[in-house]
Design an enzyme around this catalytic site. Structure first.
Site, PDB file in Angstrom:
ATOM      1  N   SER A   1       0.838  -1.215   0.000  1.00 54.82           N
ATOM      2  CA  SER A   1       0.000   0.000   0.000  1.00 54.82           C
ATOM      3  C   SER A   1       0.866   1.256   0.000  1.00 54.82           C
ATOM      4  O   SER A   1       2.098   1.177   0.084  1.00 54.82           O
ATOM      5  CB  SER A   1      -0.920   0.005   1.232  1.00 54.82           C
ATOM      6  OG  SER A   1      -0.158   0.215   2.393  1.00 54.82           O
TER       7      SER A   1
ATOM      8  N   TYR B   1       7.216   6.889  17.277  1.00 55.42           N
ATOM      9  CA  TYR B   1       7.501   7.019  15.839  1.00 55.42           C
ATOM     10  C   TYR B   1       8.759   7.855  15.616  1.00 55.42           C
ATOM     11  O   TYR B   1       9.680   7.448  14.903  1.00 55.42           O
ATOM     12  CB  TYR B   1       6.290   7.656  15.157  1.00 55.42           C
ATOM     13  CG  TYR B   1       6.400   7.809  13.662  1.00 55.42           C
ATOM     14  CD1 TYR B   1       6.433   6.684  12.832  1.00 55.42           C
ATOM     15  CD2 TYR B   1       6.445   9.069  13.063  1.00 55.42           C
ATOM     16  CE1 TYR B   1       6.511   6.828  11.447  1.00 55.42           C
ATOM     17  CE2 TYR B   1       6.518   9.216  11.682  1.00 55.42           C
ATOM     18  CZ  TYR B   1       6.554   8.087  10.881  1.00 55.42           C
ATOM     19  OH  TYR B   1       6.639   8.217   9.513  1.00 55.42           O
TER      20      TYR B   1
ATOM     21  N   LYS C   1      12.391   6.728  14.000  1.00 54.79           N
ATOM     22  CA  LYS C   1      12.935   7.346  12.783  1.00 54.79           C
ATOM     23  C   LYS C   1      14.276   8.036  13.067  1.00 54.79           C
ATOM     24  O   LYS C   1      15.153   8.052  12.201  1.00 54.79           O
ATOM     25  CB  LYS C   1      11.924   8.327  12.177  1.00 54.79           C
ATOM     26  CG  LYS C   1      10.644   7.661  11.661  1.00 54.79           C
ATOM     27  CD  LYS C   1      10.917   6.716  10.491  1.00 54.79           C
ATOM     28  CE  LYS C   1       9.632   6.180   9.860  1.00 54.79           C
ATOM     29  NZ  LYS C   1       9.879   5.271   8.730  1.00 54.79           N
TER      30      LYS C   1
HETATM   31  N1  LIG Z   1       2.363   8.828   5.055  1.00 57.53           N
HETATM   32  C1  LIG Z   1       3.158   9.748   5.569  1.00 57.53           C
HETATM   33  O1  LIG Z   1       2.716  10.859   5.915  1.00 57.53           O
HETATM   34  C2  LIG Z   1       4.623   9.465   5.699  1.00 57.53           C
HETATM   35  C3  LIG Z   1       5.131   8.187   5.627  1.00 57.53           C
HETATM   36  N2  LIG Z   1       6.471   7.981   5.814  1.00 57.53           N
HETATM   37  C4  LIG Z   1       7.018   6.636   5.803  1.00 57.53           C
HETATM   38  O2  LIG Z   1       6.692   5.986   4.588  1.00 57.53           O
HETATM   39  C5  LIG Z   1       6.727   4.575   4.783  1.00 57.53           C
HETATM   40  C6  LIG Z   1       5.523   3.942   4.113  1.00 57.53           C
HETATM   41  O3  LIG Z   1       4.354   4.300   4.819  1.00 57.53           O
HETATM   42  P1  LIG Z   1       2.975   4.696   4.092  1.00 57.53           P
HETATM   43  O4  LIG Z   1       2.965   4.192   2.720  1.00 57.53           O
HETATM   44  O5  LIG Z   1       2.768   6.113   4.338  1.00 57.53           O
HETATM   45  O6  LIG Z   1       1.928   3.906   5.011  1.00 57.53           O
HETATM   46  P2  LIG Z   1       0.988   2.650   4.729  1.00 57.53           P
HETATM   47  O7  LIG Z   1       0.342   2.332   6.027  1.00 57.53           O
HETATM   48  O8  LIG Z   1       0.110   2.901   3.560  1.00 57.53           O
HETATM   49  O9  LIG Z   1       1.996   1.496   4.334  1.00 57.53           O
HETATM   50  C7  LIG Z   1       2.791   0.857   5.280  1.00 57.53           C
HETATM   51  C8  LIG Z   1       3.328  -0.420   4.693  1.00 57.53           C
HETATM   52  O10 LIG Z   1       4.187  -1.022   5.670  1.00 57.53           O
HETATM   53  C9  LIG Z   1       3.858  -2.399   5.779  1.00 57.53           C
HETATM   54  N3  LIG Z   1       4.068  -2.885   7.141  1.00 57.53           N
HETATM   55  C10 LIG Z   1       3.615  -2.346   8.286  1.00 57.53           C
HETATM   56  N4  LIG Z   1       3.986  -3.083   9.333  1.00 57.53           N
HETATM   57  C11 LIG Z   1       4.712  -4.096   8.836  1.00 57.53           C
HETATM   58  C12 LIG Z   1       5.372  -5.217   9.419  1.00 57.53           C
HETATM   59  N5  LIG Z   1       5.367  -5.447  10.741  1.00 57.53           N
HETATM   60  N6  LIG Z   1       6.021  -6.083   8.615  1.00 57.53           N
HETATM   61  C13 LIG Z   1       6.029  -5.895   7.278  1.00 57.53           C
HETATM   62  N7  LIG Z   1       5.427  -4.877   6.659  1.00 57.53           N
HETATM   63  C14 LIG Z   1       4.768  -3.996   7.433  1.00 57.53           C
HETATM   64  C15 LIG Z   1       2.391  -2.484   5.409  1.00 57.53           C
HETATM   65  O11 LIG Z   1       2.153  -3.762   4.849  1.00 57.53           O
HETATM   66  P3  LIG Z   1       1.040  -4.815   5.362  1.00 57.53           P
HETATM   67  O12 LIG Z   1       0.214  -4.122   6.408  1.00 57.53           O
HETATM   68  O13 LIG Z   1       0.297  -5.196   4.135  1.00 57.53           O
HETATM   69  O14 LIG Z   1       1.865  -5.921   5.873  1.00 57.53           O
HETATM   70  C16 LIG Z   1       2.239  -1.407   4.347  1.00 57.53           C
HETATM   71  O15 LIG Z   1       2.508  -1.931   3.074  1.00 57.53           O
HETATM   72  C17 LIG Z   1       6.800   4.365   6.300  1.00 57.53           C
HETATM   73  O16 LIG Z   1       8.113   4.031   6.664  1.00 57.53           O
HETATM   74  C18 LIG Z   1       6.432   5.722   6.870  1.00 57.53           C
HETATM   75  O17 LIG Z   1       6.996   5.952   8.125  1.00 57.53           O
HETATM   76  C19 LIG Z   1       7.334   9.017   6.023  1.00 57.53           C
HETATM   77  C20 LIG Z   1       6.888  10.287   6.078  1.00 57.53           C
HETATM   78  C21 LIG Z   1       5.505  10.633   5.926  1.00 57.53           C
HETATM   79  C1  LIG Z   2      10.931  31.769  13.026  1.00 52.71           C
HETATM   80  C2  LIG Z   2       9.779  31.002  12.493  1.00 52.71           C
HETATM   81  C3  LIG Z   2      10.011  29.555  12.582  1.00 52.71           C
HETATM   82  C4  LIG Z   2       8.876  28.745  12.050  1.00 52.71           C
HETATM   83  C5  LIG Z   2       9.144  27.293  12.288  1.00 52.71           C
HETATM   84  C6  LIG Z   2       7.923  26.532  12.089  1.00 52.71           C
HETATM   85  C7  LIG Z   2       7.939  25.229  12.813  1.00 52.71           C
HETATM   86  C8  LIG Z   2       6.820  24.431  12.308  1.00 52.71           C
HETATM   87  C9  LIG Z   2       6.854  23.052  12.833  1.00 52.71           C
HETATM   88  C10 LIG Z   2       6.587  22.131  11.730  1.00 52.71           C
HETATM   89  C11 LIG Z   2       6.491  20.742  12.206  1.00 52.71           C
HETATM   90  C12 LIG Z   2       6.344  19.876  11.026  1.00 52.71           C
HETATM   91  C13 LIG Z   2       6.103  18.458  11.380  1.00 52.71           C
HETATM   92  C14 LIG Z   2       6.101  17.636  10.140  1.00 52.71           C
HETATM   93  C15 LIG Z   2       5.920  16.217  10.464  1.00 52.71           C
HETATM   94  C16 LIG Z   2       5.947  15.363   9.256  1.00 52.71           C
HETATM   95  O1  LIG Z   2       5.957  15.818   8.139  1.00 52.71           O
HETATM   96  O2  LIG Z   2       5.971  14.066   9.500  1.00 52.71           O
HETATM   97  C17 LIG Z   2       5.935  13.168   8.431  1.00 52.71           C
HETATM   98  C18 LIG Z   2       5.413  11.865   8.949  1.00 52.71           C
HETATM   99  O3  LIG Z   2       6.165  10.920   9.088  1.00 52.71           O
HETATM  100  C19 LIG Z   2       3.994  11.837   9.279  1.00 52.71           C
HETATM  101  O4  LIG Z   2       3.683  10.836  10.207  1.00 52.71           O
HETATM  102  P1  LIG Z   2       2.424  11.042  11.191  1.00 52.71           P
HETATM  103  O5  LIG Z   2       2.170   9.687  11.751  1.00 52.71           O
HETATM  104  O6  LIG Z   2       2.827  12.028  12.226  1.00 52.71           O
HETATM  105  O7  LIG Z   2       1.268  11.516  10.340  1.00 52.71           O
END
Ligand SMILES: NC(=O)C1=CN([C@@H]2O[C@H](COP(=O)(O)OP(=O)(O)OC[C@H]3O[C@@H](n4cnc5c(N)ncnc54)[C@H](OP(=O)(O)O)[C@@H]3O)[C@@H](O)[C@H]2O)C=CC1
Ligand SMILES: CCCCCCCCCCCCCCCC(=O)OCC(=O)COP(=O)(O)O
Length: 311
Positions: free
Chosen positions: A47, A193, A197
């Site tokens: 996904s 989380y 990371k």
């Molecule tokens: N969406 C966002 O806002 C952001 C996402 N990311 C990162 O992107 C990556 C992908 O996530 P995203 O596509 O968004 O989320 P999804 O939930 O859509 O996808 C996550 C995927 O990870 C797999 N997964 C989860 N747990 C396990 C496990 N224990 N073993 C094997 N596979 C697993 C799932 O597969 P299944 O459940 O089918 O096994 C699924 O395919 C992640 O590392 C996430 O942290 C980073 C920044 C922002």
């Molecule tokens: C002098 C002015 C300074 C202004 C600074 C602004 C500070 C703003 C803070 C912004 C925080 C951004 C957080 C972004 C988080 C992000 O993009 O995470 C990505 C993910 O992995 C999302 O995972 P989630 O499970 O949290 O949805």
């Protein structure tokens, strides 16, 4: 004397800026490494971003090994890719699949063997699978902190370590990890989380330096919010599912665009890529250059979230 230096410096500065701009344009235009026939392993391919990465690497002619926990969902991805194979510029291959749970590191070694059996080698490993978390540290079970760490940190590093010796033997390969902006800054109510990371960023930064002499690059990609099921699948402090598509997620980047950026980073063997808008990028700099202000902003963010919850 000062006037002579001042007059001489300006052309030098302008020339340096010109060279820098030209260099950046040339670097951007470089076609990068070809992926035709390359063996590319993608975890979490069922996904979201993983599935979109599968699409773009498949279209680029890579031989894919798609990994996940759910065989049926992965097969569906394979069928979709096969159906879209016609009309592509490159020769495409039917992907292989390997089913395993990254959170169970005892099975990862077997999975790595199975992955290697598919094509006898791995050219690019994309550690993409992951889960997120929402919760307040005071109410979060230690087991939840551990579970998120297993999936996001120990699983990917176990898989990387299991596949690395075969890359070292061939003096060839490429390790990629999908981290997050939260691998660079920690925001409130995301402890498990953000910690997983940050650990990921540190481990793969160490690895990059340690294996550079084998010619194996390491790419850490840190995206901001992406429109996927991440928040829906996120766990809470008691281990139950968050089960909500958060507004931030719904308004995030299109996963197809992020997958294209991943492809580009792989082609160019980039070391560290942040794929986020100006505010998160500014926040990353602020964390290093003006930590006191960053901590104030995070405390205010926590206050706002508490208030919203109480309403
Ligand atoms: N969406 C966002 O806002 C952001 C996402 N990311 C990162 O992107 C990556 C992908 O996530 P995203 O596509 O968004 O989320 P999804 O939930 O859509 O996808 C996550 C995927 O990870 C797999 N997964 C989860 N747990 C396990 C496990 N224990 N073993 C094997 N596979 C697993 C799932 O597969 P299944 O459940 O089918 O096994 C699924 O395919 C992640 O590392 C996430 O942290 C980073 C920044 C922002
Ligand atoms: C002098 C002015 C300074 C202004 C600074 C602004 C500070 C703003 C803070 C912004 C925080 C951004 C957080 C972004 C988080 C992000 O993009 O995470 C990505 C993910 O992995 C999302 O995972 P989630 O499970 O949290 O949805």
């Amino acid at each position: 004397m000062e006037r002579v230096m001042g007059g001489g410096m300006l052309p030098l500065v302008l020339a340096s800026v010109g060279v820098l701009v030209l260099y950046r344009i040339l670097v951007r235009r470089r076609p990068g490494a070809a992926l035709q026939d390359a063996v590319v392993v993608i975890t979490g391919a069922s996904s979201g971003l993983g599935k979109e990465c599968a699409r773009v690497f498949h279209a680029a002619g890579a031989r894919l090994v798609l990994c996940g926990r759910d065989a049926a969902r992965l097969q569906q991805v394979v069928q979709e890719l096969k159906a879209n194979s016609t009309g592509t510029q490159h020769q495409t291959y039917t992907p292989s699949t390997v089913i395993f749970d990254l959170a169970d590191t005892s099975t990862v070694h077997r999975a790595a063997e199975e992955i290697l059996k598919c094509y006898g080698q791995v050219d690019v490993l994309i550690n993409n699978a992951g889960i997120s978390y929402r919760g307040n540290i005071l109410d979060t079970h230690l087991s939840v902190q551990r579970d998120v760490m297993e999936t996001n940190y120990f699983g990917p590093i176990a898989l990387t370590q299991a596949l690395l010796p075969s890359m070292v033997r061939r003096r060839s390969g490429h390790i990629v990890v999908i981290s997050s902006v939260q691998g660079k800054i920690a925001i409130p109510y995301r402890s498990a989380y953000a910690a997983s990371k940050h650990a990921t960023q540190a481990y793969f930064d160490c690895l990059r330096a340690e294996i550079e002499h084998y010619g194996i690059p390491v790419t850490v990609i840190s995206p901001g919010y992406i429109r996927t099921n991440l928040s829906l699948n996120a766990v809470t402090g008691d281990g139950s599912k968050h089960g909500v598509v958060d507004k931030t997620t719904a308004m995030g980047s299109d996963p197809r665009d992020v997958a294209q950026a991943v492809l580009k980073a792989v082609r160019h063997r980039s070391k560290d890529v942040v794929l986020a808008g100006p505010l998160p990028s500014l926040a990353i700099y602020l964390r290093t250059l003006w930590p006191a202000l960053f901590f104030k902003l995070m405390a205010s963010r926590a206050r706002k979230e508490r208030k919203l919850k109480d309403e």
